[in-house]
Design an enzyme around this catalytic site. Structure first.
Site, PDB file in Angstrom:
ATOM      1  N   LYS A  42       0.847  -1.191   0.000  1.00 27.12           N
ATOM      2  CA  LYS A  42       0.000   0.000   0.000  1.00 27.12           C
ATOM      3  C   LYS A  42       0.881   1.240   0.000  1.00 27.12           C
ATOM      4  O   LYS A  42       1.310   1.718   1.050  1.00 27.12           O
ATOM      5  CB  LYS A  42      -0.934   0.034   1.210  1.00 27.12           C
ATOM      6  N   GLU A  48       9.536   0.120  11.415  1.00 31.63           N
ATOM      7  CA  GLU A  48      10.673   1.051  11.339  1.00 31.63           C
ATOM      8  C   GLU A  48      10.078   2.435  11.472  1.00 31.63           C
ATOM      9  O   GLU A  48       9.398   2.922  10.568  1.00 31.63           O
ATOM     10  CB  GLU A  48      11.414   0.859  10.012  1.00 31.63           C
ATOM     11  N   CYS A  81      14.098   9.612   8.432  1.00 29.39           N
ATOM     12  CA  CYS A  81      13.968   9.147   9.815  1.00 29.39           C
ATOM     13  C   CYS A  81      15.319   9.107  10.516  1.00 29.39           C
ATOM     14  O   CYS A  81      15.385   9.232  11.736  1.00 29.39           O
ATOM     15  CB  CYS A  81      13.300   7.779   9.850  1.00 29.39           C
TER      16      CYS A  81
END
Length: 484
Positions: free
Chosen positions: A178, A252, A286
């Site tokens: 997705k 994550e 990140c």
């Protein structure tokens, strides 16, 4: 050439959507619509999961030998390698990543992952026989976990898709991907290459959509494992659903990583390194090390050098090879970053570069000025909360112990660096900072080694044999002792 699409990739074919809902892909640079694609609904997810379930329960893919799966993925790797520039341009178009970064990381790094996992899979102990404590043989098998829901974010879409899809495929799983609604275009190119490579129908299915379809996919009873990259808040919700269903999950998540500049560091080398580790992908990463820890002895020197370097970075059109800082992915992200810049000033931090206001020469696009704050206390929100934009906080420390304490004083534990002239001292710091990855005078991701975080930065690991193992179940088969 139009980038518009009118179908999803389900069961090996381009499948009409269940509704007429669409996603408009908007360029963060021009603020113009660059493509229209279908928006997934729960019904589309149901169709994708059903196809993946059939392919896993009855199809050939899980029943092939590991070498047979490796052979197919190797063909895919070759096809992917031939389209790297096209993939990079697609990602720059849809989310504004500077083309310099896109051609460094947005498409070459996913291909490097494919090649790394192929090498790992060739030597992986898919079946091994051990001698049990009673002297009888035990076979340990690593079998595919089942149907995997792979949910990547928008900031590095192919990078985070490959870290899930490739180990899943090599393990014998089937997958429903997705993509984020901001970045659906690269998934279409990937689907074309998977089909051309001969991946069987239903093994990989792709339906782009927003939060509603993501929640439906996570909770779907036909899914055996969820692999998610994104915000910590979303990760907590996914973990709760998976925990309730005893569904396998790897997460994550976010970070607020620290870069420690020790007194013996070569400041020129450190500043050049920090420009990348702190501001890669316009700060939308990140692992971005947006807390810069400098000793009080060299604090003013570090602040001045960092402010000068950041102020000189080129902000603008992400398709320009000279651009170092592109736009934020969406207007909401631009507004979020600007809000944090205002919060930093309200908290009493000293603005030494950037600040709110449109960068010079840019009258459109979701841009923010790369910003550096000095005199930051680690308790401030700008030091504790993930901003996900080009905003750096320079925090003073007294000595090495204090620097390690500040680095660890975070809900997160994903990445970090130390900059020093003494590698042994740097390695000592690396061992003491509680993060899943760390660099001494450098920062990178090596796809032979596990990647992931401590604390609120996630669960599980990607890359390396450990990342492949996330897509397997362990089975022990007790064998009859040999005669005589």
């Amino acid at each position: 050439m139009t980038l518009d699409r009118d179908a999803f990739f389900i069961d090996g074919t381009w499948t009409a959507p269940a509704s007429g809902r669409t996603i408009q892909v908007v360029s963060p640079h021009s603020e113009q619509v660059v493509a229209t694609v279908p928006e997934g609904t729960p019904a589309d997810i149901d169709a994708a999961v059903a196809a993946a379930r059939r392919a896993f329960d009855h199809g050939p893919w899980p029943r092939l030998t590991p070498q047979e799966r490796i052979d197919v993925v190797q063909v895919f790797s070759g096809l992917y390698a031939g389209r790297l520039a096209e993939m990079a341009d697609l990602i720059t178009t849809e989310m504004g990543s500077p083309t310099s970064f896109a051609n460094l990381a947005q498409s070459p790094a996913p291909w490097m992952q494919i090649e790394a996992f192929l090498g790992i899979a060739r030597d992986y102990p898919w079946e091994e026989t051990r001698t049990g404590v009673l002297g009888t043989p035990v076979m340990v098998r690593r079998e595919p976990v089942g149907v995997v829901a792979a949910i990547p974010p928008w900031n590095v879409p192919q990078f985070t898709i490959m870290s899930k899809v490739i180990p899943a495929l090599l393990a014998g799983c089937t997958v429903v991907v997705k993509p984020a609604p901001e970045t659906p275009l690269d998934g279409y190119l990937m689907a074309e290459l998977l089909r051309e490579a001969g991946v069987p129908a239903g093994v990989v299915n792709i339906v782009a959509g927003g939060r509603e379809v993501g929640e439906h996919l996570v909770a779907h009873p036909g899914v055996d494992k969820v692999a998610f990259t994104g915000s910590t808040d979303a990760g907590r919700k996914i973990a709760a659903v998976c925990g309730q269903q005893l569904k396998r999950v790897s997460l994550e998540l976010g970070g607020k990583s620290a870069a420690i500049v020790l007194d013996d560091a070569d400041l020129g080398i450190a500043i050049e390194g920090l420009k990348f580790t702190a501001l890669m992908n316009s700060g939308q990463a990140c692992v971005a090390q947006t807390r810069i820890l400098a000793s009080r002895t060299r604090y003013a020197e570090v602040v001045d050098a960092l402010a000068e370097a950041v102020s000189g970075m080129q902000v603008g059109d992400p398709m320009d090879p000279a651009t170092e800082i592109g736009p934020m992915v969406a207007q909401r992200q631009q507004e979020r970053v600007e809000k944090y810049i205002a919060i930093g000033q309200e908290e009493g931090a000293r603005l030494v570069a950037g600040g709110n206001g449109r960068p010079d020469g840019l009258d459109r696009g979701w841009y923010v000025r790369p910003t550096v704050f000095a005199d930051v206390d680690n308790r401030m929100r700008i030091a504790q909360e993930e901003i996900f934009g080009p905003v750096l906080s320079v925090i003073p420390f007294d000595d090495v112990d204090d620097a390690v304490r500040i680095a660890n004083d975070s809900d997160y534990g994903l990445a970090g660096t130390v900059w020093t002239g003494d590698q042994a001292a740097g390695l000592d710091v690396a061992r003491r900072v509680r993060t899943g990855t760390y660099g001494v005078n450098t920062y990178t991701m090596d796809f032979a080694a596990p990647f992931g975080g401590y604390k609120a930065s996630g669960l599980g690991r990607e890359f390396g044999p450990e990342g492949l193992g996330q897509y397997t179940e362990l089975k022990s088969i007790y064998l009859e002792a040999p005669a005589g």
